[in-house]
Enzyme design. Structure first.
Site, PDB file in Angstrom:
ATOM      1  N   HIS A 122      -3.022  -0.979  -2.741  1.00  0.00           N
ATOM      2  CA  HIS A 122      -4.230  -0.253  -2.343  1.00  0.00           C
ATOM      3  C   HIS A 122      -4.439   1.179  -3.297  1.00  0.00           C
ATOM      4  O   HIS A 122      -3.624   2.282  -3.011  1.00  0.00           O
ATOM      5  CB  HIS A 122      -4.211   0.323  -0.738  1.00  0.00           C
ATOM      6  CG  HIS A 122      -4.340  -1.161  -0.129  1.00  0.00           C
ATOM      7  ND1 HIS A 122      -3.945  -0.785   1.189  1.00  0.00           N
ATOM      8  CD2 HIS A 122      -4.814  -2.348  -0.405  1.00  0.00           C
ATOM      9  CE1 HIS A 122      -4.344  -2.122   1.911  1.00  0.00           C
ATOM     10  NE2 HIS A 122      -4.827  -3.075   0.916  1.00  0.00           N
ATOM     11  N   ASP A 134      -2.651  -4.968   6.739  1.00  0.00           N
ATOM     12  CA  ASP A 134      -3.147  -5.837   5.735  1.00  0.00           C
ATOM     13  C   ASP A 134      -2.360  -6.751   5.149  1.00  0.00           C
ATOM     14  O   ASP A 134      -0.870  -6.460   5.122  1.00  0.00           O
ATOM     15  CB  ASP A 134      -3.421  -4.740   4.488  1.00  0.00           C
ATOM     16  CG  ASP A 134      -4.685  -3.780   5.097  1.00  0.00           C
ATOM     17  OD1 ASP A 134      -5.511  -4.078   5.425  1.00  0.00           O
ATOM     18  OD2 ASP A 134      -4.488  -2.421   4.596  1.00  0.00           O
ATOM     19  N   SER A 177       0.681  -1.153  -0.055  1.00  0.00           N
ATOM     20  CA  SER A 177       0.034   0.060  -0.197  1.00  0.00           C
ATOM     21  C   SER A 177       1.016   1.131   0.088  1.00  0.00           C
ATOM     22  O   SER A 177       1.539   1.532  -1.022  1.00  0.00           O
ATOM     23  CB  SER A 177      -1.061  -0.099   1.146  1.00  0.00           C
ATOM     24  OG  SER A 177      -0.348   0.016   2.435  1.00  0.00           O
TER      25      SER A 177
END
Length: 342
Positions: A52, A143, A25
Protein backbone atom coordinates in the site's frame (compact mmCIF):
# COMPACT_ATOMS: atom_id res chain seq x y z
CA UNK A 1 -19.02 -29.00 -12.68
CA UNK A 2 -17.64 -26.62 -15.26
CA UNK A 3 -14.45 -24.69 -14.61
CA UNK A 4 -14.38 -20.88 -14.72
CA UNK A 5 -13.63 -19.48 -18.18
CA UNK A 6 -10.63 -17.64 -16.72
CA UNK A 7 -8.77 -20.93 -16.72
CA UNK A 8 -9.56 -22.08 -20.25
CA UNK A 9 -6.15 -21.02 -21.61
CA UNK A 10 -4.21 -22.03 -18.54
CA UNK A 11 -4.49 -25.81 -18.90
CA UNK A 12 -1.42 -26.13 -21.11
CA UNK A 13 0.87 -24.59 -18.46
CA UNK A 14 3.38 -26.96 -16.84
CA UNK A 15 2.24 -28.49 -13.58
CA UNK A 16 5.13 -26.91 -11.66
CA UNK A 17 4.68 -23.37 -13.05
CA UNK A 18 4.31 -21.57 -9.74
CA UNK A 19 3.61 -17.90 -9.08
CA UNK A 20 4.18 -16.06 -5.80
CA UNK A 21 1.94 -13.10 -4.91
CA UNK A 22 2.72 -11.02 -1.83
CA UNK A 23 0.62 -8.43 0.01
CA UNK A 24 1.77 -6.02 2.70
CA UNK A 25 1.20 -2.50 4.02
CA UNK A 26 2.52 -0.89 7.22
CA UNK A 27 5.98 -2.28 8.00
CA UNK A 28 6.20 -3.70 4.49
CA UNK A 29 9.52 -2.21 3.34
CA UNK A 30 11.54 -3.98 6.03
CA UNK A 31 9.62 -7.26 5.71
CA UNK A 32 10.06 -7.28 1.92
CA UNK A 33 13.75 -6.44 2.25
CA UNK A 34 14.27 -9.37 4.61
CA UNK A 35 12.30 -11.77 2.42
CA UNK A 36 13.80 -10.83 -0.96
CA UNK A 37 17.29 -10.85 0.47
CA UNK A 38 16.80 -14.52 1.27
CA UNK A 39 15.56 -15.59 -2.19
CA UNK A 40 18.36 -16.90 -4.43
CA UNK A 41 19.25 -15.52 -7.85
CA UNK A 42 17.93 -18.69 -9.49
CA UNK A 43 14.53 -18.52 -7.79
CA UNK A 44 12.31 -20.37 -10.29
CA UNK A 45 9.00 -18.50 -9.89
CA UNK A 46 7.80 -14.97 -10.65
CA UNK A 47 7.11 -12.78 -7.63
CA UNK A 48 4.38 -10.13 -7.73
CA UNK A 49 4.06 -7.66 -4.86
CA UNK A 50 1.40 -5.21 -3.74
CA UNK A 51 2.34 -2.79 -0.98
CA UNK A 52 0.00 0.00 0.00
CA UNK A 53 1.80 3.09 -1.29
CA UNK A 54 -1.23 5.05 -2.48
CA UNK A 55 -0.54 7.62 -5.17
CA UNK A 56 2.78 8.83 -3.76
CA UNK A 57 5.88 8.63 -5.93
CA UNK A 58 7.80 5.48 -4.99
CA UNK A 59 11.37 4.30 -5.46
CA UNK A 60 10.71 1.16 -3.42
CA UNK A 61 11.87 -1.27 -6.16
CA UNK A 62 15.22 0.53 -6.30
CA UNK A 63 15.55 0.38 -2.51
CA UNK A 64 14.65 -3.32 -2.30
CA UNK A 65 16.93 -4.26 -5.17
CA UNK A 66 19.98 -3.11 -3.19
CA UNK A 67 19.75 -6.20 -0.97
CA UNK A 68 17.86 -8.56 -3.30
CA UNK A 69 19.38 -11.24 -5.51
CA UNK A 70 16.53 -10.81 -8.01
CA UNK A 71 15.69 -7.85 -10.25
CA UNK A 72 12.94 -5.69 -8.72
CA UNK A 73 10.92 -3.12 -10.65
CA UNK A 74 7.49 -1.63 -11.08
CA UNK A 75 5.24 -3.66 -13.36
CA UNK A 76 4.32 -2.41 -16.83
CA UNK A 77 0.92 -3.23 -18.27
CA UNK A 78 0.84 -6.31 -20.54
CA UNK A 79 4.44 -7.36 -19.86
CA UNK A 80 5.07 -11.12 -19.66
CA UNK A 81 5.34 -12.77 -16.27
CA UNK A 82 8.84 -14.24 -15.97
CA UNK A 83 10.43 -16.51 -13.37
CA UNK A 84 12.98 -14.89 -11.09
CA UNK A 85 11.66 -11.35 -11.57
CA UNK A 86 9.97 -9.29 -8.84
CA UNK A 87 7.24 -6.97 -10.12
CA UNK A 88 5.67 -4.42 -7.80
CA UNK A 89 2.39 -2.56 -8.21
CA UNK A 90 3.11 1.05 -9.27
CA UNK A 91 1.67 3.90 -7.21
CA UNK A 92 -2.08 4.43 -7.68
CA UNK A 93 -2.41 1.30 -9.84
CA UNK A 94 -3.78 -2.17 -9.17
CA UNK A 95 -1.59 -5.09 -10.23
CA UNK A 96 -3.36 -8.14 -11.70
CA UNK A 97 -2.39 -11.23 -13.68
CA UNK A 98 -4.09 -12.47 -16.81
CA UNK A 99 -2.99 -15.56 -18.70
CA UNK A 100 0.79 -15.12 -18.51
CA UNK A 101 0.91 -11.32 -18.47
CA UNK A 102 0.39 -8.60 -15.88
CA UNK A 103 -2.32 -5.99 -15.98
CA UNK A 104 -1.74 -2.59 -14.42
CA UNK A 105 -5.07 -0.80 -14.00
CA UNK A 106 -6.57 2.22 -12.31
CA UNK A 107 -9.68 0.38 -11.22
CA UNK A 108 -11.81 1.36 -8.22
CA UNK A 109 -10.13 1.39 -4.82
CA UNK A 110 -10.52 -1.46 -2.34
CA UNK A 111 -10.60 -0.53 1.35
CA UNK A 112 -9.65 2.98 0.19
CA UNK A 113 -6.44 1.54 -1.32
CA UNK A 114 -5.01 1.53 -4.82
CA UNK A 115 -2.96 -0.56 -5.27
CA UNK A 116 -4.86 -3.13 -3.22
CA UNK A 117 -3.90 -6.68 -2.32
CA UNK A 118 -7.12 -8.59 -2.93
CA UNK A 119 -7.43 -7.90 -6.70
CA UNK A 120 -3.97 -9.38 -7.31
CA UNK A 121 -4.71 -12.43 -5.18
CA UNK A 122 -8.09 -13.01 -6.84
CA UNK A 123 -6.61 -12.89 -10.32
CA UNK A 124 -3.76 -15.21 -9.31
CA UNK A 125 -6.30 -17.68 -7.94
CA UNK A 126 -8.35 -17.59 -11.13
CA UNK A 127 -5.49 -17.97 -13.60
CA UNK A 128 -2.99 -20.07 -11.66
CA UNK A 129 -5.25 -22.15 -9.42
CA UNK A 130 -3.14 -24.67 -7.49
CA UNK A 131 0.06 -23.03 -8.75
CA UNK A 132 -0.61 -19.80 -6.87
CA UNK A 133 1.21 -19.14 -3.60
CA UNK A 134 -0.22 -16.23 -1.62
CA UNK A 135 1.85 -14.52 1.08
CA UNK A 136 0.51 -12.05 3.64
CA UNK A 137 3.08 -9.92 5.47
CA UNK A 138 2.83 -7.16 8.06
CA UNK A 139 0.01 -4.64 7.74
CA UNK A 140 -3.02 -2.96 9.26
CA UNK A 141 -6.66 -4.09 9.27
CA UNK A 142 -7.59 -7.20 7.24
CA UNK A 143 -6.47 -6.45 3.69
CA UNK A 144 -5.52 -9.57 1.76
CA UNK A 145 -7.67 -11.99 3.74
CA UNK A 146 -10.43 -12.23 1.11
CA UNK A 147 -7.84 -12.66 -1.65
CA UNK A 148 -6.00 -15.35 0.28
CA UNK A 149 -9.30 -17.19 0.70
CA UNK A 150 -9.69 -17.13 -3.09
CA UNK A 151 -6.23 -18.67 -3.56
CA UNK A 152 -7.08 -21.45 -1.12
CA UNK A 153 -10.48 -22.01 -2.75
CA UNK A 154 -8.74 -22.76 -6.06
CA UNK A 155 -6.21 -25.11 -4.53
CA UNK A 156 -3.28 -22.73 -4.01
CA UNK A 157 -1.12 -22.28 -0.94
CA UNK A 158 -1.45 -19.66 1.80
CA UNK A 159 1.61 -18.45 3.71
CA UNK A 160 1.50 -15.85 6.48
CA UNK A 161 4.14 -13.96 8.42
CA UNK A 162 4.12 -14.86 12.10
CA UNK A 163 2.24 -11.98 13.81
CA UNK A 164 4.93 -11.93 16.52
CA UNK A 165 7.48 -11.22 13.78
CA UNK A 166 5.39 -8.48 12.12
CA UNK A 167 5.69 -4.75 12.79
CA UNK A 168 1.90 -4.56 12.36
CA UNK A 169 0.30 -7.96 13.15
CA UNK A 170 -3.32 -7.18 12.17
CA UNK A 171 -3.17 -8.42 8.55
CA UNK A 172 -1.41 -11.70 9.42
CA UNK A 173 -3.80 -12.31 12.33
CA UNK A 174 -6.84 -11.73 10.15
CA UNK A 175 -5.51 -14.19 7.58
CA UNK A 176 -4.87 -16.81 10.26
CA UNK A 177 -8.36 -16.32 11.73
CA UNK A 178 -10.19 -16.67 8.40
CA UNK A 179 -7.99 -18.87 6.19
CA UNK A 180 -6.62 -22.35 6.67
CA UNK A 181 -3.01 -21.27 6.17
CA UNK A 182 -0.30 -23.70 5.09
CA UNK A 183 2.50 -21.99 7.03
CA UNK A 184 2.87 -19.19 9.59
CA UNK A 185 6.53 -18.30 9.96
CA UNK A 186 8.96 -15.42 10.53
CA UNK A 187 9.96 -13.70 7.29
CA UNK A 188 13.30 -15.46 6.83
CA UNK A 189 11.68 -18.87 7.26
CA UNK A 190 8.90 -17.87 4.89
CA UNK A 191 11.56 -17.15 2.28
CA UNK A 192 13.12 -20.58 2.81
CA UNK A 193 9.67 -22.14 2.50
CA UNK A 194 9.08 -20.29 -0.79
CA UNK A 195 12.36 -21.61 -2.17
CA UNK A 196 11.22 -25.16 -1.47
CA UNK A 197 7.72 -24.67 -2.83
CA UNK A 198 8.60 -22.69 -5.95
CA UNK A 199 10.73 -25.47 -7.35
CA UNK A 200 8.31 -28.30 -6.52
CA UNK A 201 5.46 -29.62 -8.61
CA UNK A 202 2.05 -28.42 -7.52
CA UNK A 203 -0.58 -30.94 -6.59
CA UNK A 204 -3.76 -30.52 -8.62
CA UNK A 205 -6.68 -30.14 -6.28
CA UNK A 206 -10.20 -30.84 -7.53
CA UNK A 207 -12.60 -27.98 -6.90
CA UNK A 208 -15.77 -29.18 -5.26
CA UNK A 209 -17.91 -26.18 -6.16
CA UNK A 210 -17.92 -23.62 -8.92
CA UNK A 211 -16.45 -20.47 -7.43
CA UNK A 212 -18.89 -18.13 -9.09
CA UNK A 213 -18.47 -15.12 -6.73
CA UNK A 214 -14.68 -15.16 -7.15
CA UNK A 215 -14.95 -15.42 -10.93
CA UNK A 216 -17.46 -12.57 -11.15
CA UNK A 217 -15.31 -10.30 -9.00
CA UNK A 218 -12.26 -11.24 -11.03
CA UNK A 219 -14.09 -10.16 -14.17
CA UNK A 220 -14.91 -6.86 -12.51
CA UNK A 221 -11.24 -6.40 -11.55
CA UNK A 222 -9.85 -7.03 -15.01
CA UNK A 223 -12.46 -5.32 -17.15
CA UNK A 224 -13.17 -2.47 -14.76
CA UNK A 225 -16.92 -2.71 -15.17
CA UNK A 226 -19.75 -4.07 -13.08
CA UNK A 227 -22.51 -6.14 -14.59
CA UNK A 228 -25.60 -5.24 -12.59
CA UNK A 229 -27.23 -8.64 -12.94
CA UNK A 230 -24.00 -10.46 -12.09
CA UNK A 231 -23.54 -8.48 -8.88
CA UNK A 232 -27.08 -9.28 -7.77
CA UNK A 233 -26.33 -12.98 -8.35
CA UNK A 234 -23.41 -13.04 -5.91
CA UNK A 235 -24.47 -10.39 -3.40
CA UNK A 236 -27.42 -9.00 -1.48
CA UNK A 237 -28.29 -5.37 -0.80
CA UNK A 238 -26.79 -4.37 2.55
CA UNK A 239 -28.63 -1.12 3.24
CA UNK A 240 -25.24 0.60 3.55
CA UNK A 241 -23.76 3.31 1.37
CA UNK A 242 -20.34 3.46 -0.29
CA UNK A 243 -18.23 6.12 1.47
CA UNK A 244 -16.52 7.05 -1.81
CA UNK A 245 -19.27 7.27 -4.45
CA UNK A 246 -22.35 7.13 -2.15
CA UNK A 247 -23.88 4.29 -4.14
CA UNK A 248 -25.55 1.26 -2.59
CA UNK A 249 -23.26 -1.38 -1.12
CA UNK A 250 -23.93 -5.07 -1.73
CA UNK A 251 -22.66 -7.76 0.64
CA UNK A 252 -21.02 -10.71 -1.10
CA UNK A 253 -22.87 -13.89 -0.16
CA UNK A 254 -21.03 -16.17 2.24
CA UNK A 255 -18.07 -13.82 2.69
CA UNK A 256 -16.24 -14.02 6.01
CA UNK A 257 -15.11 -11.48 7.02
CA UNK A 258 -18.04 -9.62 5.45
CA UNK A 259 -17.12 -8.19 2.06
CA UNK A 260 -19.00 -5.31 0.41
CA UNK A 261 -18.97 -4.02 -3.17
CA UNK A 262 -20.81 -1.18 -4.90
CA UNK A 263 -21.80 -1.05 -8.59
CA UNK A 264 -19.01 1.42 -9.25
CA UNK A 265 -16.54 -1.21 -8.06
CA UNK A 266 -15.35 0.05 -4.68
CA UNK A 267 -14.81 -2.86 -2.29
CA UNK A 268 -14.59 -3.00 1.50
CA UNK A 269 -14.26 -5.54 4.23
CA UNK A 270 -16.28 -4.77 7.36
CA UNK A 271 -13.17 -3.41 9.09
CA UNK A 272 -12.22 -1.35 6.06
CA UNK A 273 -15.74 0.03 5.80
CA UNK A 274 -15.73 0.95 9.50
CA UNK A 275 -12.49 2.88 9.05
CA UNK A 276 -13.81 4.58 5.91
CA UNK A 277 -16.98 5.62 7.70
CA UNK A 278 -14.91 7.19 10.47
CA UNK A 279 -13.39 9.50 7.88
CA UNK A 280 -16.81 10.27 6.37
CA UNK A 281 -18.29 11.07 9.78
CA UNK A 282 -15.37 13.35 10.67
CA UNK A 283 -15.65 15.15 7.35
CA UNK A 284 -19.38 15.67 7.89
CA UNK A 285 -18.84 17.04 11.40
CA UNK A 286 -16.20 19.51 10.20
CA UNK A 287 -18.59 20.60 7.45
CA UNK A 288 -21.23 21.22 10.13
CA UNK A 289 -18.74 23.18 12.25
CA UNK A 290 -17.88 25.33 9.24
CA UNK A 291 -21.56 25.98 8.51
CA UNK A 292 -22.21 26.93 12.14
CA UNK A 293 -19.27 29.35 12.14
CA UNK A 294 -20.60 31.00 9.00
CA UNK A 295 -24.07 31.24 10.55
CA UNK A 296 -22.56 32.81 13.67
CA UNK A 297 -20.76 35.42 11.56
CA UNK A 298 -23.95 36.24 9.66
CA UNK A 299 -25.94 36.59 12.89
CA UNK A 300 -23.36 39.04 14.25
CA UNK A 301 -23.77 41.14 11.10
CA UNK A 302 -27.55 41.06 11.47
CA UNK A 303 -27.19 42.07 15.13
CA UNK A 304 -24.97 44.98 14.15
CA UNK A 305 -27.55 46.14 11.60
CA UNK A 306 -30.31 45.88 14.19
CA UNK A 307 -28.25 47.83 16.71
CA UNK A 308 -27.64 50.61 14.16
CA UNK A 309 -31.40 50.80 13.56
CA UNK A 310 -32.12 50.93 17.33
CA UNK A 311 -33.99 47.61 17.12
CA UNK A 312 -33.05 46.43 20.60
CA UNK A 313 -35.24 43.31 20.67
CA UNK A 314 -34.00 42.12 17.27
CA UNK A 315 -30.41 42.85 18.31
CA UNK A 316 -30.78 40.77 21.49
CA UNK A 317 -32.42 37.92 19.55
CA UNK A 318 -29.65 37.72 16.92
CA UNK A 319 -26.94 37.91 19.58
CA UNK A 320 -28.55 35.14 21.66
CA UNK A 321 -28.94 32.94 18.59
CA UNK A 322 -25.29 33.54 17.64
CA UNK A 323 -24.16 32.48 21.12
CA UNK A 324 -26.28 29.34 20.89
CA UNK A 325 -24.80 28.49 17.47
CA UNK A 326 -21.29 28.97 18.89
CA UNK A 327 -22.09 26.45 21.65
CA UNK A 328 -23.25 23.90 19.06
CA UNK A 329 -20.03 24.36 17.08
CA UNK A 330 -17.93 23.92 20.22
CA UNK A 331 -19.84 20.72 21.09
CA UNK A 332 -19.06 19.26 17.67
CA UNK A 333 -15.40 20.24 18.02
CA UNK A 334 -15.21 18.37 21.31
CA UNK A 335 -16.78 15.27 19.71
CA UNK A 336 -14.06 15.26 17.05
CA UNK A 337 -11.32 15.84 19.63
CA UNK A 338 -12.52 12.93 21.77
CA UNK A 339 -12.67 10.70 18.69
CA UNK A 340 -9.10 11.53 17.68
CA UNK A 341 -7.82 10.67 21.17
CA UNK A 342 -9.27 7.14 21.17
Amino acid sequence: MRRPPFNDRKDSMPANSRIVVIGTSAGGPDALRRLLKRLPADFPAPVLVVMHVGSRYSIMPRILERDANLPVRHAVDAEPIKPGVVLMAPPDRHLLVEDGIVRVTRGPKENFSRPAIDPLFRSAALYYRENAIGVILTGLLDDGTIGLQAIKAYGGLALVQDPLDADEPAMPRSAINHVQVDACLPVEELADCLVQLAGSASEQVPIAAYMHPIEVQGRFDLRQKTEMNALSEIAVASGLTCPECHGSLWEIKGSNPPNFRCHTGHVYTAQGLNTAQDAVVEEAIWAAVRALHEKQMLLHRLAASAEAANQTAVFDEHLATAENVARHAETLRRIISRGSDT
